[in-house]
Design a protein around this motif. Structure first.
Motif, PDB file in Angstrom:
ATOM      1  N   SER A   1       0.808  -1.217   0.000  1.00  0.00           N
ATOM      2  CA  SER A   1       0.000   0.000   0.000  1.00  0.00           C
ATOM      3  C   SER A   1       0.844   1.271   0.000  1.00  0.00           C
ATOM      4  CB  SER A   1      -0.939   0.008   1.215  1.00  0.00           C
ATOM      5  OG  SER A   1      -0.202  -0.053   2.426  1.00  0.00           O
ATOM      6  N   CYS A   2       2.167   1.132  -0.143  1.00  0.00           N
ATOM      7  CA  CYS A   2       3.086   2.272  -0.257  1.00  0.00           C
ATOM      8  C   CYS A   2       3.917   2.085  -1.504  1.00  0.00           C
ATOM      9  CB  CYS A   2       3.973   2.361   0.983  1.00  0.00           C
ATOM     10  SG  CYS A   2       5.348   3.528   0.829  1.00  0.00           S
ATOM     11  N   LEU A   3       4.011   3.111  -2.329  1.00  0.00           N
ATOM     12  CA  LEU A   3       4.747   2.959  -3.594  1.00  0.00           C
ATOM     13  C   LEU A   3       6.260   3.030  -3.402  1.00  0.00           C
ATOM     14  CD1 LEU A   3       5.664   6.102  -4.356  1.00  0.00           C
ATOM     15  CD2 LEU A   3       3.329   6.262  -5.164  1.00  0.00           C
ATOM     16  N   GLY A   4       6.706   3.262  -2.162  1.00  0.00           N
ATOM     17  CA  GLY A   4       8.146   3.268  -1.891  1.00  0.00           C
ATOM     18  C   GLY A   4       8.704   4.637  -1.622  1.00  0.00           C
ATOM     19  N   ARG A   5       7.845   5.559  -1.218  1.00  0.00           N
ATOM     20  CA  ARG A   5       8.306   6.912  -0.905  1.00  0.00           C
ATOM     21  C   ARG A   5       9.381   6.891   0.183  1.00  0.00           C
ATOM     22  NH1 ARG A   5       4.480  11.249   2.223  1.00  0.00           N
ATOM     23  NH2 ARG A   5       5.804  13.093   2.004  1.00  0.00           N
ATOM     24  N   CYS A   6       9.243   5.940   1.116  1.00  0.00           N
ATOM     25  CA  CYS A   6      10.190   5.823   2.218  1.00  0.00           C
ATOM     26  C   CYS A   6      11.598   5.455   1.745  1.00  0.00           C
ATOM     27  CB  CYS A   6       9.694   4.787   3.219  1.00  0.00           C
ATOM     28  SG  CYS A   6       8.967   3.320   2.438  1.00  0.00           S
ATOM     29  N   LEU A   7      11.690   4.942   0.535  1.00  0.00           N
ATOM     30  CA  LEU A   7      12.990   4.537   0.002  1.00  0.00           C
ATOM     31  C   LEU A   7      13.725   5.679  -0.682  1.00  0.00           C
ATOM     32  CD1 LEU A   7      11.934   1.075  -1.494  1.00  0.00           C
ATOM     33  CD2 LEU A   7      13.195   1.505   0.628  1.00  0.00           C
TER      34      LEU A   7
END
Length: 347
Positions: A151-157
């Motif tokens: 549910s997260c496209l990977g913004r945290c990466l």
């Protein structure tokens, strides 16, 4: 209602003033702490008589807005109207809900909306469709739990996904401004793709998300009506022999007056319409502010209450060559009010 120093504590209205005032002193055990505190400090009253309920509502609204009595503020929820706020700058931009726009804070605001649940449903739908639910947006190249759940496209990466996230926010801003419908187009495609793969559960979820997001563009009728900035002449019958005229623009009563139901009333009303709805004046237009909403609701409810007959006067009717059209419309308006019964207020 005033305290011993003459400070206004509360402004209210009532059809039967005696019953309303007595209610504050009866059954005090059932009163809320705020009411009990109000009564404790109450020492004096002022009252103003109005001809109609509509005037009482508008006067109450105006007095509360200008005086800001302590107990009116305490008894009114500050969460009556909400806005969508979206940060325009910064590394970790976000969508949020606000109760009051703040100038020059680096955010853009959309609203006001009157249903928090509808706005939350729309934002939740947007985030689920485009995988914006990052649970660790401030993380440094470390995947959050929602990323592992899909549910997260990977913004945290970090990296390109941060720009992808910001691009979606920019498209959502365009959508709320009515200039970019690509957000809805993508959501529709997601629904179609799910249907084609026989994933009807996901297709149904996408459909619900589309409806929720689309609802953000559908302004409430009262807000839309007010922003159209009509010239409105409303007439209410007070008695068998008396009528009252209101000339209304946006959220303001420009003029009000009592007339005899018979006589040269039509010409007098026309004179005031031409005087107060001056065509060469620049009138307020654009989005309705949170400070106008209460008055807008009062006016809209009144016009649709059946207590009055009203006429929307187009700007071109104010031109001399179109006065004959205005004359006919006023004649019909006055004929309509003849069939109205004066309101009966029960003691």
């Amino acid at each position: 209602m005033k305290d011993s120093q003459g400070q206004i504590l509360y402004v209210g209205k009532a059809k039967n003033l005696k019953n309303r005032v007595q209610s504050y002193f009866r059954n005090s055990k059932n009163h809320s702490p705020k009411i009990k505190k109000l009564v404790k400090h109450l020492r004096d009253f002022d009252y103003i008589l109005t001809d109609t309920e509509f005037e009482a509502f508008m006067l109450e609204c105006q007095l509360i807005k200008s005086i800001k009595p302590l107990y009116n503020r305490m008894m009114k929820s500050p969460q009556s109207f909400i806005y969508i706020s979206i940060s325009l700058t910064g590394i970790h931009r976000k969508i949020d809900i606000a109760y009051k726009p703040v100038e020059n804070d680096g955010k853009v605001y959309f609203g006001p909306f009157t249903s928090r649940s509808n706005v939350e449903r729309a934002i939740r739908g947007l985030k689920e469709c485009f995988k914006l639910n990052c649970s660790n947006p401030n993380g440094k190249n470390s995947a959050c739990l929602n990323y592992s759940l899909g549910s997260c496209l990977g913004r945290c990466l970090g990296g390109s996904t941060e720009q992808q996230y910001n691009d979606i926010l920019n498209r959502f801003i365009g959508f709320l401004k009515g200039t970019d419908m690509s957000i809805l187009e993508d959501m529709n495609q997601m629904m179609l793709n799910a249907s084609e793969t026989i994933d009807f559960e996901s297709a149904t979820a996408y459909r619900d998300h589309i409806q929720a997001v689309s609802s953000l563009l559908k302004k409430e009728k009262v807000i839309e009506f007010t922003e159209e900035n009509h010239n409105i002449a409303a007439i209410e019958r007070l008695t068998d022999s008396t009528i009252k005229l209101f000339l209304i623009k946006r959220t303001d009563i420009l003029f009000s007056h009592n007339y005899a139901a018979a006589g040269n009333t039509e010409e007098k009303i026309k004179t005031n319409i031409l005087a107060y709805f001056k065509k060469d004046e620049v009138n307020a237009a654009g989005d309705i502010s949170r400070h106008e909403i209460d008055a807008a609701h009062i006016i809209y409810r009144y016009l649709n209450s059946g207590n009055c007959s009203y006429l929307i006067i187009p700007e071109n009717w104010l031109d001399p060559e179109n006065h004959s059209i205005l004359d006919l419309a006023l004649k019909n308006l006055l004929n309509n009010i003849q069939h109205f019964q004066p309101p009966i207020y029960h003691e």
